[in-house]
Design a protein around this motif. Structure first.
Motif, PDB file in Angstrom:
ATOM      1  N   PHE A  11       6.080   6.648  12.191  1.00 20.58           N
ATOM      2  CA  PHE A  11       5.808   8.048  11.872  1.00 20.58           C
ATOM      3  C   PHE A  11       4.438   8.223  11.229  1.00 20.58           C
ATOM      4  O   PHE A  11       3.875   9.316  11.284  1.00 20.58           O
ATOM      5  N   ASN A  12       3.880   7.171  10.652  1.00 16.02           N
ATOM      6  CA  ASN A  12       2.472   7.215  10.253  1.00 16.02           C
ATOM      7  C   ASN A  12       1.595   7.442  11.480  1.00 16.02           C
ATOM      8  O   ASN A  12       0.658   8.248  11.448  1.00 16.02           O
ATOM      9  N   HIS A  43       2.686  -3.965   0.873  1.00 17.87           N
ATOM     10  CA  HIS A  43       1.838  -3.855   2.061  1.00 17.87           C
ATOM     11  C   HIS A  43       1.738  -2.418   2.558  1.00 17.87           C
ATOM     12  O   HIS A  43       0.829  -2.098   3.341  1.00 17.87           O
ATOM     13  N   ALA A  44       2.642  -1.533   2.107  1.00 22.19           N
ATOM     14  CA  ALA A  44       2.624  -0.139   2.549  1.00 22.19           C
ATOM     15  C   ALA A  44       1.875   0.777   1.597  1.00 22.19           C
ATOM     16  O   ALA A  44       1.648   1.948   1.918  1.00 22.19           O
ATOM     17  N   ASP A  45       1.487   0.278   0.449  1.00 15.11           N
ATOM     18  CA  ASP A  45       0.816   1.075  -0.582  1.00 15.11           C
ATOM     19  C   ASP A  45      -0.669   1.136  -0.254  1.00 15.11           C
ATOM     20  O   ASP A  45      -1.503   0.512  -0.912  1.00 15.11           O
ATOM     21  N   ARG A  46      -1.013   1.924   0.749  1.00 14.16           N
ATOM     22  CA  ARG A  46      -2.384   1.920   1.280  1.00 14.16           C
ATOM     23  C   ARG A  46      -2.629   3.179   2.083  1.00 14.16           C
ATOM     24  O   ARG A  46      -1.692   3.839   2.525  1.00 14.16           O
ATOM     25  N   PRO A  47      -3.894   3.531   2.314  1.00 13.53           N
ATOM     26  CA  PRO A  47      -4.197   4.675   3.186  1.00 13.53           C
ATOM     27  C   PRO A  47      -3.841   4.354   4.639  1.00 13.53           C
ATOM     28  O   PRO A  47      -3.726   3.189   5.028  1.00 13.53           O
ATOM     29  N   TYR A  48      -3.696   5.396   5.443  1.00  9.04           N
ATOM     30  CA  TYR A  48      -3.444   5.199   6.872  1.00  9.04           C
ATOM     31  C   TYR A  48      -4.718   4.733   7.560  1.00  9.04           C
ATOM     32  O   TYR A  48      -5.791   5.315   7.383  1.00  9.04           O
ATOM     33  N   ARG A  49      -4.583   3.644   8.355  1.00  7.39           N
ATOM     34  CA  ARG A  49      -5.749   3.103   9.054  1.00  7.39           C
ATOM     35  C   ARG A  49      -5.501   2.942  10.546  1.00  7.39           C
ATOM     36  O   ARG A  49      -6.367   2.446  11.266  1.00  7.39           O
ATOM     37  N   GLY A  50      -4.311   3.304  11.026  1.00 10.47           N
ATOM     38  CA  GLY A  50      -4.045   3.204  12.445  1.00 10.47           C
ATOM     39  C   GLY A  50      -3.931   1.788  12.948  1.00 10.47           C
ATOM     40  O   GLY A  50      -4.165   1.516  14.135  1.00 10.47           O
ATOM     41  N   ASP A  51      -3.545   0.855  12.083  1.00  6.41           N
ATOM     42  CA  ASP A  51      -3.505  -0.561  12.446  1.00  6.41           C
ATOM     43  C   ASP A  51      -2.089  -1.112  12.576  1.00  6.41           C
ATOM     44  O   ASP A  51      -1.887  -2.327  12.617  1.00  6.41           O
ATOM     45  N   ALA A  81       1.982   3.141   5.844  1.00 13.01           N
ATOM     46  CA  ALA A  81       1.076   3.704   4.837  1.00 13.01           C
ATOM     47  C   ALA A  81       1.836   4.763   4.053  1.00 13.01           C
ATOM     48  O   ALA A  81       2.186   5.815   4.594  1.00 13.01           O
ATOM     49  N   LEU A  82       2.118   4.461   2.784  1.00  8.06           N
ATOM     50  CA  LEU A  82       2.892   5.354   1.938  1.00  8.06           C
ATOM     51  C   LEU A  82       2.100   5.710   0.686  1.00  8.06           C
ATOM     52  O   LEU A  82       1.479   4.836   0.065  1.00  8.06           O
ATOM     53  N   GLU A  83       2.126   6.991   0.339  1.00  2.28           N
ATOM     54  CA  GLU A  83       1.510   7.465  -0.904  1.00  2.28           C
ATOM     55  C   GLU A  83       2.623   7.566  -1.949  1.00  2.28           C
ATOM     56  O   GLU A  83       3.285   8.591  -2.061  1.00  2.28           O
ATOM     57  N   PHE A  84       2.846   6.490  -2.687  1.00  5.85           N
ATOM     58  CA  PHE A  84       3.924   6.462  -3.672  1.00  5.85           C
ATOM     59  C   PHE A  84       3.591   7.378  -4.847  1.00  5.85           C
ATOM     60  O   PHE A  84       2.447   7.395  -5.332  1.00  5.85           O
ATOM     61  N   GLY A  85       4.584   8.122  -5.302  1.00  6.69           N
ATOM     62  CA  GLY A  85       4.372   9.005  -6.440  1.00  6.69           C
ATOM     63  C   GLY A  85       5.692   9.382  -7.077  1.00  6.69           C
ATOM     64  O   GLY A  85       6.772   9.132  -6.527  1.00  6.69           O
TER      65      GLY A  85
END
Length: 261
Positions: free
Chosen positions: A94-95, A120-128, A132-136
């Protein structure tokens, strides 16, 4: 603003799932598809087509494919037990659909666990191909995907966990008590989804009698029970429930009418 939504039950089972491993009880061997339960989670599709996922169970990929889920725009965590958390890696698909990182919100202590488990998911989306999750954290009403999401304080035994209210819908799984502040947030619901584990008492979950007492106090228009163990036969128990109260099942879709936000 008007809020209308469709609630898709991706899973309605307890932490073991149903059938449970190494069990040959009547429910685990039932041929009623409503007795087959992935771990509990729902996807809420809003009138603006955006989708909020509440919890990411271990079977998330299977449930998303079975339910035809085509997008997720944000994730809410009720708590960080494995049966509600371990599907987060599959959100990477879904990213790519959104071409963006997805917000993932919960209590501070649960987000810390999610960050540790899915560093490994705590990162910006890079299409790789990586998630990519924005934890808050979420500790009060917050606008998410164009609607107001209100976290509802619950107790899961002695552990503080969250339910969530969106418009006239509320989702309260994995709880054995709703403090007065939480009860006040659940007034006037069209649909309440509530923990209803089994017939016999449990230290960290409402049993059926406890869930029915809460439903009687809150008086939602409709109540659906979830996080159901293998002690509960769908057909048999459904026949015993009072009007307006039902057991949810995997794949069930419920529309909540539009209401003033």
């Amino acid at each position: 603003m008007s809020v209308s939504m469709e609630v898709l039950f991706l899973g309605t089972g307890t932490s073991h799932g149903v059938p449970m491993i190494a069990c040959r009880c009547p429910v685990c061997t039932s041929d009623d598809p409503r007795d087959r339960r992935f771990r509990s989670s729902v996807a809420v599709r809003l009138s603006n087509r955006r989708v909020i996922l509440i919890d990411a169970a271990p079977e998330f990929r299977l449930a998303a494919v079975a339910g035809g889920l085509d997008r997720v725009d944000a994730v809410l965590l009720t708590h960080a037990h494995a049966d509600h958390l371990m599907g987060l890696d599959d959100l990477r698909r879904f990213n790519d659909v959104a071409r963006a990182a997805l917000p993932c919100l919960g209590l501070a202590e649960d987000i810390a666990i999610a960050r540790q488990c899915f560093a490994h998911a705590d990162r910006p989306y890079r299409g790789d191909g990586w998630p990519a999750l924005e934890f808050g954290t979420i500790d009060g009403p917050r606008t998410l995907c164009g609607v107001t999401v209100t976290p509802v304080p619950l107790l899961h035994g002695r552990q503080k966990v969250l339910g969530f209210r969106i418009g006239e819908f509320a989702y309260c799984t994995d709880c054995s008590e709703i403090p007065p502040a939480g009860m006040a947030m659940l007034d006037g619901l069209d649909l309440l989804v509530l923990d209803g584990l089994r017939h016999t008492p449990h230290p960290t979950h409402f049993n059926l009698a406890g869930a029915l007492a809460v439903i009687g106090a809150l008086r939602p228009r409709r109540a659906l029970l979830t996080h159901i163990a293998h002690e509960i036969s769908h057909a048999k128990t459904s026949a015993e429930l009072p009007p307006g109260v039902e057991l949810a099942w995997d794949g069930l879709r419920v529309t909540v009418p539009a209401a003033a936000e």
